[in-house]
Design a protein around this motif. Structure first.
Motif, short mmCIF file in Angstrom:
data_model
loop_
_atom_site.label_atom_id
_atom_site.label_comp_id
_atom_site.label_asym_id
_atom_site.label_seq_id
_atom_site.Cartn_x
_atom_site.Cartn_y
_atom_site.Cartn_z
N PHE A 85 0.82 -1.22 0.00
CA PHE A 85 0.00 0.00 0.00
C PHE A 85 0.86 1.27 0.00
CE2 PHE A 85 -3.29 -2.76 2.27
CZ PHE A 85 -4.00 -2.98 1.10
N LEU A 86 2.10 1.15 0.50
CA LEU A 86 2.99 2.30 0.57
C LEU A 86 3.79 2.51 -0.70
CD1 LEU A 86 4.29 1.81 4.24
CD2 LEU A 86 2.40 3.25 3.44
N SER A 87 3.78 1.52 -1.57
CA SER A 87 4.46 1.65 -2.87
C SER A 87 3.63 0.93 -3.92
CB SER A 87 5.86 1.04 -2.81
OG SER A 87 5.80 -0.33 -2.47
N GLN A 88 3.73 1.38 -5.14
CA GLN A 88 2.92 0.79 -6.20
C GLN A 88 3.30 -0.65 -6.49
OE1 GLN A 88 3.02 3.32 -9.66
NE2 GLN A 88 1.38 4.62 -8.89
N GLU A 89 4.57 -0.99 -6.30
CA GLU A 89 5.03 -2.34 -6.55
C GLU A 89 5.91 -2.80 -5.40
OE1 GLU A 89 7.06 -2.08 -10.27
OE2 GLU A 89 5.22 -2.11 -11.47
N THR A 90 5.71 -4.03 -4.97
CA THR A 90 6.50 -4.61 -3.88
C THR A 90 7.34 -5.75 -4.44
OG1 THR A 90 4.76 -4.08 -2.29
CG2 THR A 90 6.43 -5.68 -1.61
N SER A 91 8.65 -5.62 -4.30
CA SER A 91 9.56 -6.66 -4.80
C SER A 91 9.82 -7.68 -3.70
CB SER A 91 10.87 -6.03 -5.27
OG SER A 91 11.77 -7.02 -5.73
N ILE A 92 9.75 -8.94 -4.07
CA ILE A 92 10.03 -10.03 -3.11
C ILE A 92 10.89 -11.07 -3.81
CG2 ILE A 92 7.82 -11.15 -3.70
CD1 ILE A 92 7.74 -12.23 -0.82
N PRO A 93 12.03 -11.44 -3.21
CA PRO A 93 12.91 -12.43 -3.85
C PRO A 93 12.23 -13.79 -3.98
CG PRO A 93 13.63 -11.97 -1.60
CD PRO A 93 12.57 -10.97 -1.93
N VAL A 94 12.75 -14.61 -4.87
CA VAL A 94 12.16 -15.92 -5.10
C VAL A 94 12.13 -16.73 -3.80
CG1 VAL A 94 12.45 -18.13 -6.29
CG2 VAL A 94 12.79 -15.99 -7.55
N ALA A 95 13.23 -16.67 -3.04
CA ALA A 95 13.28 -17.40 -1.77
C ALA A 95 12.20 -16.91 -0.81
CB ALA A 95 14.67 -17.25 -1.13
N GLY A 96 11.98 -15.59 -0.79
CA GLY A 96 10.93 -15.03 0.06
C GLY A 96 9.56 -15.49 -0.38
N CYS A 97 9.38 -15.62 -1.70
CA CYS A 97 8.12 -16.09 -2.24
C CYS A 97 7.86 -17.54 -1.82
CB CYS A 97 8.15 -15.98 -3.77
SG CYS A 97 6.67 -15.25 -4.47
N VAL A 98 8.91 -18.35 -1.84
CA VAL A 98 8.79 -19.75 -1.43
C VAL A 98 8.36 -19.84 0.03
CG1 VAL A 98 10.03 -21.92 -1.06
CG2 VAL A 98 10.48 -20.58 -3.10
N VAL A 99 9.02 -19.03 0.87
CA VAL A 99 8.71 -19.03 2.30
C VAL A 99 7.27 -18.57 2.54
CG1 VAL A 99 9.23 -17.96 4.53
CG2 VAL A 99 11.10 -18.70 3.03
N GLN A 100 6.86 -17.49 1.85
CA GLN A 100 5.51 -16.98 2.05
C GLN A 100 4.45 -17.98 1.58
OE1 GLN A 100 3.87 -13.62 -0.27
NE2 GLN A 100 3.32 -12.67 1.69
#
Length: 310
Positions: A85-100
């Motif tokens: 909500f604080l930025s138009q795009e949120t970057s998340i690394p592949v490893a972070g995506c796996v964890v989430q």
């Protein structure tokens, strides 16, 4: 297509719920409030159950772990959504995506099994009250809790493993507010049939089994209640189930919409809204449902407040 292209995606960009900065600011305040209420409500439920001897029963043991799962469920998604909500795009690394992804699936699946265990507990309490202490002993309860977390972890590993088997060589913008499997699968440049069908079979089987256990338990409960001659007895028996039935209806109603209905029957925006309900809103509502509609919890709360006051 060259192998070098398969390793080009090192991070994903979450597009979030809205691209409008004004709407994002409003939603940030709203969902920050929801998250705070979720944490306070579920932590309060855990502390109340642990500090109240009258709540040291199987039903409230399951509720205690359900509150813990709801904290984990919401915390897997909400902080990242708030950043969006604080930025138009949120970057998340592949490893972070796996964890989430693994965390969301693990906590969501565990909640399904816990709700089924709570339905079985109500069935035993109402249909076989004389055998309740033996059928729902501490050993049985902890085995059910352990099995719930094990089943949740296994489903989380299945989703994470299937995600890691995918190859991404092009677009990395995920049209969602967290790393959900379905939108990630759409970005894969070479999705395998197994990566599509295995998570669907796993989720569908778990939903089918848990819903069957809950439905069967409540059929027997309903039959037992209808056989009761006392109106007061019927009311008391039914009142012990209303909170659980409300939680079950909310949770399984939303996840069925996402994981059972054909993807063509709803849009991406509808997917996002339903996902908000089952990952963010329901974890906030559960402690309210079990406290506002449960006499034993309200009585325990009054006694705890009285002890604290004096």
């Amino acid at each position: 297509m060259g192998t070098e292209n398969y390793t080009s995606v090192t991070a994903f960009i979450l597009l979030g719920l809205t691209e409008d900065s004004t709407a994002g600011a409003v939603l940030f305040i709203v969902f920050l409030g929801v998250y705070v209420v979720t944490l306070l409500g579920n932590i309060s439920i855990i502390m109340l159950i642990r500090s109240s001897p009258q709540l040291h029963t199987p039903m409230y043991l399951f509720l205690c772990y359900l509150a813990f799962v709801d904290i984990g469920y919401s915390s897997s998604v909400t902080p990242v959504m708030l950043m969006g909500f604080l930025s138009q795009e949120t970057s998340i690394p592949v490893a972070g995506c796996v964890v989430q992804l693994g965390s969301v699936v693990t906590f969501g699946t565990t909640e399904s099994f816990l709700l089924a265990s709570m339905a079985y507990d109500r069935y035993v309490a109402i249909c076989s009250p004389l055998l309740y202490s033996s059928l729902m002993s501490s050993t049985v309860c902890y085995l059910l809790v352990g099995a719930s977390f094990l089943g949740g972890s296994m489903n989380g590993w299945i989703f994470s493993g299937c995600f890691l088997s995918l190859t991404f060589c092009g677009p990395n913008k995920v049209n969602h507010f967290f790393c959900d499997y379905s939108p990630l699968l759409k970005l894969s440049c070479a999705p395998e049939f197994a990566s599509e069908i295995i998570p669907a079979i796993s989720s569908g089987s778990i939903i089918a089994v848990t819903v069957f256990i809950i439905a069967l338990s409540y059929v027997y409960i309903l039959v037992s209640i209808l056989k009761m001659r006392s109106t007061e007895g019927r009311h008391k028996a039914f009142s012990t189930c209303t909170s659980h039935l409300t939680a079950v209806t909310l949770f399984f109603g939303t996840i069925t919409f996402i994981y059972v209905l054909p993807k063509s029957s709803y849009s991406t925006d509808q997917n996002k809204i339903i996902s908000v309900i089952y990952t963010v809103v329901i974890p906030m509502l559960n402690p309210l449902i079990y406290s506002l509609r449960n006499k034993e919890v309200k009585d325990a709360m009054k006694k705890l407040l009285a002890r604290t006051h004096w």
